[in-house]
Design a protein around this motif. Structure first.
Motif, PDB file in Angstrom:
ATOM      1  N   VAL A 150     -59.553  37.805  57.610  1.00 25.11           N
ATOM      2  CA  VAL A 150     -58.869  36.775  58.550  1.00 25.11           C
ATOM      3  C   VAL A 150     -59.446  36.879  59.841  1.00 25.11           C
ATOM      4  N   LEU A 151     -59.733  35.660  60.219  1.00 24.83           N
ATOM      5  CA  LEU A 151     -60.376  35.624  61.564  1.00 24.83           C
ATOM      6  C   LEU A 151     -59.328  35.676  62.819  1.00 24.83           C
ATOM      7  N   HIS A 152     -59.434  36.711  63.753  1.00 27.51           N
ATOM      8  CA  HIS A 152     -58.414  36.728  64.525  1.00 27.51           C
ATOM      9  C   HIS A 152     -59.112  37.332  65.998  1.00 27.51           C
ATOM     10  N   GLU A 153     -58.785  36.914  66.986  1.00 24.48           N
ATOM     11  CA  GLU A 153     -59.394  37.280  68.336  1.00 24.48           C
ATOM     12  C   GLU A 153     -59.259  38.643  68.579  1.00 24.48           C
ATOM     13  N   ALA A 154     -58.028  39.358  67.936  1.00 22.38           N
ATOM     14  CA  ALA A 154     -57.777  40.624  68.375  1.00 22.38           C
ATOM     15  C   ALA A 154     -58.450  41.556  67.075  1.00 22.38           C
ATOM     16  N   VAL A 174     -58.353  30.910  58.849  1.00 21.47           N
ATOM     17  CA  VAL A 174     -58.530  30.809  60.287  1.00 21.47           C
ATOM     18  C   VAL A 174     -57.180  30.101  60.445  1.00 21.47           C
ATOM     19  N   GLY A 175     -56.492  30.512  61.515  1.00 19.67           N
ATOM     20  CA  GLY A 175     -55.337  30.103  62.190  1.00 19.67           C
ATOM     21  C   GLY A 175     -55.498  28.488  62.473  1.00 19.67           C
ATOM     22  N   GLY A 176     -54.632  27.604  62.057  1.00 20.92           N
ATOM     23  CA  GLY A 176     -54.440  26.279  62.578  1.00 20.92           C
ATOM     24  C   GLY A 176     -53.466  25.861  63.372  1.00 20.92           C
ATOM     25  N   PRO A 178     -52.387  25.962  67.779  1.00 16.12           N
ATOM     26  CA  PRO A 178     -53.297  25.894  69.107  1.00 16.12           C
ATOM     27  C   PRO A 178     -53.111  27.267  70.048  1.00 16.12           C
ATOM     28  N   GLN A 179     -51.948  28.002  69.830  1.00 16.78           N
ATOM     29  CA  GLN A 179     -51.799  28.904  70.569  1.00 16.78           C
ATOM     30  C   GLN A 179     -50.965  29.742  69.820  1.00 16.78           C
ATOM     31  N   GLY A 180     -50.891  31.166  70.445  1.00 23.59           N
ATOM     32  CA  GLY A 180     -49.922  32.284  69.766  1.00 23.59           C
ATOM     33  C   GLY A 180     -50.483  33.009  68.486  1.00 23.59           C
ATOM     34  N   ASP A 181     -49.771  33.319  67.522  1.00 25.14           N
ATOM     35  CA  ASP A 181     -50.304  34.124  66.507  1.00 25.14           C
ATOM     36  C   ASP A 181     -49.781  33.323  65.133  1.00 25.14           C
ATOM     37  N   SER A 194     -63.099  39.661  64.510  1.00 28.00           N
ATOM     38  CA  SER A 194     -63.086  38.889  65.643  1.00 28.00           C
ATOM     39  C   SER A 194     -64.885  38.439  65.639  1.00 28.00           C
ATOM     40  N   LEU A 195     -65.038  37.341  66.034  1.00 26.54           N
ATOM     41  CA  LEU A 195     -66.241  36.719  66.172  1.00 26.54           C
ATOM     42  C   LEU A 195     -66.926  36.795  67.634  1.00 26.54           C
ATOM     43  N   HIS A 196     -66.088  36.983  68.337  1.00 23.53           N
ATOM     44  CA  HIS A 196     -66.721  36.645  69.893  1.00 23.53           C
ATOM     45  C   HIS A 196     -65.686  37.262  70.704  1.00 23.53           C
ATOM     46  N   GLY A 197     -65.955  37.422  71.851  1.00 25.87           N
ATOM     47  CA  GLY A 197     -65.126  38.295  72.790  1.00 25.87           C
ATOM     48  C   GLY A 197     -64.142  37.067  73.569  1.00 25.87           C
ATOM     49  N   HIS A 198     -64.469  35.539  73.363  1.00 22.89           N
ATOM     50  CA  HIS A 198     -63.666  34.811  73.922  1.00 22.89           C
ATOM     51  C   HIS A 198     -62.827  34.156  73.019  1.00 22.89           C
ATOM     52  N   PRO A 199     -61.668  33.726  73.110  1.00 18.03           N
ATOM     53  CA  PRO A 199     -61.083  33.003  72.084  1.00 18.03           C
ATOM     54  C   PRO A 199     -61.413  31.626  71.672  1.00 18.03           C
ATOM     55  N   LEU A 200     -61.692  31.325  70.560  1.00 14.20           N
ATOM     56  CA  LEU A 200     -62.241  30.217  70.000  1.00 14.20           C
ATOM     57  C   LEU A 200     -61.379  29.235  69.347  1.00 14.20           C
ATOM     58  N   LYS A 201     -61.641  27.886  69.435  1.00 16.81           N
ATOM     59  CA  LYS A 201     -61.041  26.855  68.648  1.00 16.81           C
ATOM     60  C   LYS A 201     -60.913  26.847  67.231  1.00 16.81           C
TER      61      LYS A 201
END
Ligand SMILES: C[S@@+](CC[C@H](N)C(=O)[O-])C[C@H]1O[C@@H](n2cnc3c(N)ncnc32)[C@H](O)[C@@H]1O
Length: 226
Positions: A150-154, A174-176, A178-181, A194-201
């Motif tokens: 699961v891709l997740h910013e955290a 991938v979450g579809g 725009p905000q939240g979880d 997580s793929l990056h330290g920044h939240p991604l679209k």
């Protein structure tokens, strides 16, 4: 084969509670459709969304549009290496035949999704290109190829190439929204990455997955320049 899932996508027809809202009725009238057969879209129905639970994240078919264009036009899909799936907040699972041509025009895409959500398949007769079924995210993932992540910013920071190395198949969620979880959290045993330290679209995350999958495939013979 890579299974790429857009989960909890904010794709739905206008819910009954707000079908009588002035912003919904005016928009439906302009389009010559019944309010119940119109896709919920935050660009047009923003005032009505305020009356709905989770209204600040709902009505985002544009995310599904970007995702499907990126996935179905990808090299992985051209090479027969991709299964593209969209799961929605109402536990509907949309499966796309790889040869589906998603309209690049957003208004034509909206018409296509309205036909799918009202009829359950497009085209409604014969072998469908797009097909909808009632299925939970957990139910879909229980039978999905492994490894599944699961891709997740955290999540824990990892390169997807490490996940894919030496694998013939994999599933990425991938979450579809725009905000939240996730509204329907994927099973806890699936690693969160997580793929990056920044939240991604969502579409940026999806394009990273498609590129990583291709880079992790064995080369198919010598490559020459010129
Ligand atoms: C727009 S984000 C979801 C909303 C996000 N939680 C927020 O509140 O801004 C859509 C999806 O993209 C993926 N995503 C976003 N940032 C990511 C990151 N840094 N690493 C991995 N996946 C990411 C996740 O799957 C996420 O559910």
């Amino acid at each position: 084969m890579l299974t790429l899932v857009l989960a909890d996508a904010e794709l739905e027809l206008v819910p009954q509670e707000v079908q009588g809202h002035p912003s919904v009725r005016a928009h439906a009238r302009r389009r010559g459709r019944s309010p119940s057969a119109v896709l919920l879209d935050s660009s047009f129905h923003h005032p009505a969304l305020r009356a709905l639970p989770d209204g600040s994240r709902r009505g985002r078919p544009d995310i599904v549009h970007f995702f499907l264009v990126i996935a179905l036009d990808s090299i992985a899909n051209i090479e027969g290496q991709l299964e593209t799936v969209v799961h929605t907040r109402h536990d509907q699972v949309l499966r796309c035949r790889p040869d589906t041509r998603i309209p690049k025009s957003y208004s034509r895409f909206v018409g296509l999704m309205e036909e799918l959500l009202t009829k359950g398949a497009v085209p409604p007769e014969g072998e469908p290109l797009l097909r909808l079924e009632s299925l939970t995210l957990g139910g879909f993932l229980a039978r999905a190829p492994r490894p599944a992540v699961v891709l997740h910013e955290a999540g824990a920071r990892h390169e997807l190439e490490e996940v894919f190395a030496g694998r013939d198949e994999a599933t990425v969620v991938v979450g579809g929204f725009p905000q939240g979880d996730f509204l329907h959290p994927p099973p806890g045993d699936l690693p969160r990455i997580s793929l990056h330290g920044h939240p991604l679209k969502a579409w940026t995350a999806a394009s990273e997955v498609l590129t990583a999958w291709r880079r992790s495939r064995p080369r198919r013979g010598p490559r020459t320049m010129g």
